[in-house]
Design a protein around this motif. Structure first.
Motif, PDB file in Angstrom:
ATOM      1  N   ASN A 263      41.287  25.753 -16.784  1.00  0.00           N
ATOM      2  CA  ASN A 263      41.119  24.477 -16.102  1.00  0.00           C
ATOM      3  C   ASN A 263      39.654  24.091 -15.875  1.00  0.00           C
ATOM      4  O   ASN A 263      39.283  22.944 -16.069  1.00  0.00           O
ATOM      5  CB  ASN A 263      41.853  24.522 -14.769  1.00  0.00           C
ATOM      6  N   PHE A 269      42.694  20.265 -17.502  1.00  0.00           N
ATOM      7  CA  PHE A 269      43.270  19.161 -16.712  1.00  0.00           C
ATOM      8  C   PHE A 269      42.946  17.809 -17.337  1.00  0.00           C
ATOM      9  O   PHE A 269      43.572  16.805 -17.034  1.00  0.00           O
ATOM     10  CB  PHE A 269      42.762  19.211 -15.262  1.00  0.00           C
ATOM     11  N   ARG A 279      51.566  23.536 -16.772  1.00  0.00           N
ATOM     12  CA  ARG A 279      51.666  22.700 -15.574  1.00  0.00           C
ATOM     13  C   ARG A 279      53.004  22.991 -14.935  1.00  0.00           C
ATOM     14  O   ARG A 279      54.010  22.363 -15.244  1.00  0.00           O
ATOM     15  CB  ARG A 279      51.601  21.220 -15.949  1.00  0.00           C
ATOM     16  N   ALA A 299      46.604  24.319  -8.990  1.00  0.00           N
ATOM     17  CA  ALA A 299      48.003  24.128  -9.412  1.00  0.00           C
ATOM     18  C   ALA A 299      48.601  22.906  -8.712  1.00  0.00           C
ATOM     19  O   ALA A 299      49.312  22.102  -9.317  1.00  0.00           O
ATOM     20  CB  ALA A 299      48.816  25.379  -9.103  1.00  0.00           C
ATOM     21  N   LEU A 302      47.532  19.830 -10.280  1.00  0.00           N
ATOM     22  CA  LEU A 302      48.182  19.609 -11.577  1.00  0.00           C
ATOM     23  C   LEU A 302      49.636  19.171 -11.371  1.00  0.00           C
ATOM     24  O   LEU A 302      50.381  19.022 -12.330  1.00  0.00           O
ATOM     25  CB  LEU A 302      48.107  20.874 -12.437  1.00  0.00           C
TER      26      LEU A 302
END
Lengths: 462, 294
Positions: A263, A269, A279, A299, A302
């Motif tokens: 990420n 992302f 994801r 997380a 996301l």
């Protein structure tokens, strides 16, 4: 006049909004706020805060300059001790260091030293002020392995002393954990980390990326063939730890290092980048440190419902108070006194859930913290599709296994003097996570600083 | 930036590039791999080293495009540059680092499948240069997918096989091995490199034949330096990281079914369809030794 016992509050992005973006959480102080907060500093004759700072920044002096609105002067004071003030102002655990020792804290809030440092560094960057390169070079070459906080600090300090310094970085981008580990919303890469790295380069430091010492070039070759007079190892932490529980090889189980690297460094992302990332819809992060918080909050951004599973209680969470507070505000669910025992897979080999057991705190263990003990029969299942293990790391063997005469300890960390960074091998110094195991940015910087001093003393006598 | 000096298509889906990377060329050994990042938005992709020239400072890579990043790489020509080229990674082959006298005594057979032919070449070449003759079985689905025939024929006893019998022996590589053993050949060591499913079946065969077998694993990686843990695989009952512990392992101890499942982690349904259409196997792909993707 505001209550002198209370610090000037810092503006932050609304939790509901920021939970869906990667923009920086904390906006920091503006000029007025910084000057107002600086007035709270008592300017102690024997400043406790400086003792609490691993790189011994002259805190009262820089805050005095802020009071007088001489921000360039304040930046100069900080730069004498720190090469990465915009980073430290954001990620240092000030509450247990400088601010933890502040006299103001006895009866009220300690002075917001971290936020003031950040303000000064940001002001300097926005006004194009850079640290000054030394007038003269001394003709001696030092190699620095790793461009994380330890390496950048060591390189910056040595360059200021006139050394010809080259940093070797294994990844394609300089910054180490500042670029691959700490997320954008805590430490903006292009706006903060990039310019700080450029500042170190403006001191004359060269950075060669894509070079893995121990593989591309051996450490001994740096000393014997490439003409370096000394080497500093700041290669950072290493292999991620896993729990060794059933189901850990299921698809959807990854280390926090992998999740964060995909990420942060690889910008998964961002749709424009090729790197894939899982994801999850419901993510369980195992662990309670800053890395666990970073993984959980990533997380969440996301799009996942995110749980932190930690075997001790809130009091023992190793993460910074501010990070825990931010995580809670954003909606991370904390399952404390809970420990995973098994990960379940669906018919396609993907994570479908995790069985955990409830814990209670027993007698204190060697670390002084009360030891978590399983409550028999308390197993329960959390349905989830992703499990992120944030359990720390064990040292990377690439350098220690390929360098002659470099002593490592029982935990396979490089053995180095705390005062000078000296290792068992002449001319080779080390510091940061490669020596201590996973720790903080500022401790790594402190070690880089001590090693720069150690190397300078060694090469001055040579 | 790293300059591409030569770019060539070897077969329908396999490409070769010669990259100017003096530091890597100076230190790499047979069995190791490198990581490329084609451009700013590209993935870090581990690729095997097919050849190297220390004096010219070049490293040759052979690869098969499967994702966006590798397709971008294919589109580059001689004279173009790639953003990053880092290595060598992993341990060199034990043939190179092991006790030379012991290695010399061994009868060695390589089984190469698809793009896996590429990492076999420098090992066989090294043995040849050190006066050790070996047998090399190279398999592909059909004649047009065979690569490196000329190079391989110069460094060992080459046995070519195709699934459809369009060239060489008709059948998969492991059938060729069984044939050689039936004909009285004896082997002390097998090195099998190719798609995961091919290595799995090669290992089942060599176990039956009692031939110790080394395989080279190419799982998903991110940094390749022992930081992310993405490349972990079960070897016996131990978790190993292919990037720093491998990439070569005792093939008889590998849990291939699990490794194949993990290799498929980031393949979307669409990606999987593309993959099936293009290569019918895992990321090494295309050998046809194994009967296709499972």
């Amino acid at each position: 006049m505001a209550d002198v016992l209370k610090r000037v509050p810092v503006r932050e992005q609304d939790p509901k909004v920021r939970a869906t973006n990667f923009e920086e959480v904390c906006y920091g102080y503006n000029k007025e706020e910084a000057v107002e907060e600086s007035q709270r500093c008592l300017g102690c004759k024997k400043p406790k805060c400086v003792e609490g700072c691993p790189v011994s920044i002259n805190i009262p002096a820089f805050i005095e300059a802020v009071k007088e609105e001489k921000f360039d002067e304040a930046f100069k004071v900080i730069s004498e001790s720190s090469s990465l003030p915009a980073v430290c102002g954001r990620v240092c655990p000030q509450e247990s260091q400088c601010e933890g020792k502040c006299i103001r804290g006895i009866k009220g809030d300690p002075v917001s030293i971290g936020k003031l440092e950040r303000f000064v560094a940001d002001w300097a960057r926005e006004n194009g002020i850079k640290p000054e390169a030394p007038a003269e070079k001394n003709g001696k070459k030092v190699a620095v392995i790793g461009s994380g906080p330890a390496g950048l600090t060591c390189a910056g300090d040595l360059a200021k002393l006139g050394y010809d310094v080259t940093i070797f970085e294994a990844l394609h981008k300089a910054g180490g954990v500042l670029v691959y580990g700490i997320p954008e919303f805590r430490l903006p890469k292009d706006r903060v980390v990039g310019p700080e790295v450029e500042n170190v380069k403006s001191l004359g430091v060269k950075i060669e990326t894509d070079v893995i010492i121990g593989k591309t070039v051996k450490l001994d070759e740096l000393l014997e063939d490439e003409g370096f007079d000394a080497v500093f190892i700041g290669s950072g932490a290493g292999l991620p730890k896993f729990m060794g529980i059933p189901g850990e090889q299921a698809n959807g189980v990854c280390s926090a290092n992998e999740f964060l690297t995909r990420n942060n460094l690889m910008k998964a992302f961002d749709e424009n980048y090729d790197t894939p990332i899982v994801r999850g819809k419901k993510v369980v992060v195992v662990g309670g440190g800053n890395v666990a918080m970073d993984a959980a909050r990533t997380a969440l951004r996301l799009g996942a419902e995110t749980h932190i599973v930690y075997r001790r209680s809130e009091e023992e969470l190793p993460a910074r108070v501010e990070e825990v507070h931010h995580a809670k505000e954003e909606g991370i669910i904390f399952d404390l006194l809970t420990n995973p025992v098994e990960i379940h897979e669906d018919e396609n080999g993907w994570v479908s859930g995790i069985t955990c057991i409830r814990m209670e705190l027993g007698e204190p263990d060697a670390s002084g913290r009360r030891r978590p003990v399983e409550i028999p029969g308390s197993e329960f299942r959390i349905d989830c599709d992703t499990v992120i293990m944030a359990l720390g790391t064990s040292p990377n063997p690439l350098i220690s296994s390929t360098t002659k005469g470099l002593e490592i300890n029982r935990r396979k960390c490089i053995v180095a003097s705390e005062d000078t960074g000296a290792t068992s091998k002449e001319g080779v110094y080390a510091g940061g996570d490669a020596v201590t195991g996973a720790a903080t940015v500022i401790l790594a910087m402190g070690a880089g600083k001590a090693a720069a001093k150690g190397i300078h003393e060694y090469l001055s006598q040579k | 930036m790293f300059k591409i000096l030569e770019a060539e298509q070897l077969s329908a889906n396999v490409y070769k590039q010669v990259i100017l990377a003096p530091r890597v060329a100076k230190s790499c050994e047979p069995g190791q791999f490198i990581i490329v990042r084609v451009d700013e938005t590209g993935e870090r992709i581990p690729l095997t080293i097919c050849d190297y020239d220390r004096e010219a400072g070049t490293v040759t890579i052979v690869f098969q495009p499967i994702g966006v990043s590798t397709y971008k790489l294919v589109a580059l020509k001689a004279g173009d540059e790639i953003a990053d080229f880092v290595g060598p990674l992993g341990h060199p082959s034990e043939l190179v680092t092991g006790d030379f006298e012991e290695v010399k005594k061994k009868k060695i057979v390589f089984i190469a499948g698809g793009v896996g032919t590429a990492p076999v070449y420098p090992q066989a070449k090294w043995l040849h240069e050190h006066g050790i003759e070996c047998d090399i079985i190279v398999g592909a689905r059909t004649k047009d997918l065979l690569i490196l025939e000329d190079e391989m024929s110069k460094v060992g006893n080459l046995h070519l096989c195709t699934d459809d019998g369009s060239y060489g022996f008709k059948g998969v590589g492991t059938a060729m091995l069984e044939k050689l053993v039936e004909e009285g050949k004896h082997f002390d060591l097998c090195v099998a490199i190719g798609p995961m499913i091919m290595m799995k079946f090669a290992c089942l065969t060599t176990k039956k034949l009692g031939i110790p077998t080394v395989v080279s694993m190419n799982p998903i990686m991110v940094d390749g330096t022992g930081m992310c843990g993405a490349c972990r695989i079960m070897v016996g009952d131990e978790v190993k990281f292919a990037c720093v512990d491998g990439p070569e392992f005792d093939g008889h101890k590998i849990d291939f079914d699990q490794a194949m499942k993990r290799a498929a982690m980031y393949k979307t349904e669409e990606g999987r369809r593309l993959l099936k259409y293009q290569e019918g196997a895992t990321h090494h792909g295309g050998c046809g030794n194994c009967g296709g993707d499972k």
